[in-house]
Design a protein around this motif. Structure first.
Motif, mmCIF file in Angstrom:
data_model
loop_
_atom_site.group_PDB
_atom_site.id
_atom_site.type_symbol
_atom_site.label_atom_id
_atom_site.label_comp_id
_atom_site.label_asym_id
_atom_site.label_seq_id
_atom_site.Cartn_x
_atom_site.Cartn_y
_atom_site.Cartn_z
ATOM 1 N N GLY A 1 0.814 -1.216 0.000
ATOM 2 C CA GLY A 1 0.000 0.000 0.000
ATOM 3 C C GLY A 1 0.842 1.258 0.000
ATOM 4 N N ARG B 1 2.176 1.679 -3.566
ATOM 5 C CA ARG B 1 1.118 2.086 -4.486
ATOM 6 C C ARG B 1 0.702 3.537 -4.245
ATOM 7 N NH1 ARG B 1 -4.580 -1.040 -5.547
ATOM 8 N NH2 ARG B 1 -5.316 0.392 -7.151
ATOM 9 N N SER B 2 0.592 3.923 -2.974
ATOM 10 C CA SER B 2 0.183 5.294 -2.689
ATOM 11 C C SER B 2 1.279 6.296 -3.024
ATOM 12 C CB SER B 2 -0.233 5.428 -1.233
ATOM 13 O OG SER B 2 0.815 5.076 -0.373
ATOM 14 N N GLU C 1 0.825 6.917 -6.708
ATOM 15 C CA GLU C 1 -0.353 7.733 -7.002
ATOM 16 C C GLU C 1 -0.320 9.092 -6.310
ATOM 17 O OE1 GLU C 1 -3.707 5.400 -5.939
ATOM 18 O OE2 GLU C 1 -3.287 3.844 -7.423
ATOM 19 N N LYS C 2 0.685 9.329 -5.458
ATOM 20 C CA LYS C 2 0.865 10.576 -4.712
ATOM 21 C C LYS C 2 -0.361 10.893 -3.841
ATOM 22 C CE LYS C 2 3.940 12.323 -8.190
ATOM 23 N NZ LYS C 2 4.080 13.155 -9.344
ATOM 24 N N ASN C 3 -0.846 9.865 -3.151
ATOM 25 C CA ASN C 3 -1.986 9.999 -2.254
ATOM 26 C C ASN C 3 -1.458 10.138 -0.829
ATOM 27 O OD1 ASN C 3 -4.342 9.835 -0.851
ATOM 28 N ND2 ASN C 3 -5.088 7.984 -1.877
ATOM 29 N N ALA D 1 -3.254 8.147 2.110
ATOM 30 C CA ALA D 1 -2.959 6.712 2.037
ATOM 31 C C ALA D 1 -1.535 6.424 2.485
ATOM 32 C CB ALA D 1 -3.182 6.200 0.618
ATOM 33 N N ILE D 2 -0.611 7.319 2.159
ATOM 34 C CA ILE D 2 0.768 7.156 2.620
ATOM 35 C C ILE D 2 0.812 7.216 4.137
ATOM 36 C CG2 ILE D 2 3.057 8.222 2.665
ATOM 37 C CD1 ILE D 2 2.510 9.182 -0.202
ATOM 38 N N SER E 1 -0.965 3.961 5.631
ATOM 39 C CA SER E 1 -0.194 2.749 5.341
ATOM 40 C C SER E 1 1.103 2.716 6.137
ATOM 41 C CB SER E 1 0.127 2.659 3.849
ATOM 42 O OG SER E 1 -1.048 2.508 3.100
#
Length: 57
Positions: free
Chosen positions: A17, A20-21, A24-26, A29-30, A33
């Motif tokens: 995660g 992936r984050s 996606e530069k989220n 979520a970073i 996670s």
């Protein structure tokens, strides 16, 4: 010891995660996670260190 196995699987998924984050530069979520990875990862490492890895019965 089954809980430790479940937590270690969650830590592995949290690592995926994080990757992936980051792609996606989220930011939220970073944050979540990384928090899950650090807290449950530390719990898993300390449980293995204190009680040893679970063996099959």
């Amino acid at each position: 010891m089954g809980l430790m196995i479940i937590f270690s699987l969650i830590v592995i998924l949290a690592a995926f995660g994080i990757i992936r984050s980051l792609r996606e530069k989220n930011l939220l979520a970073i944050l979540f996670s990384t928090g899950i990875f650090l807290v449950l990862g530390w719990f898993t490492i300390m449980t293995i260190w204190k009680h040893g890895f679970p063996t099959a019965h």
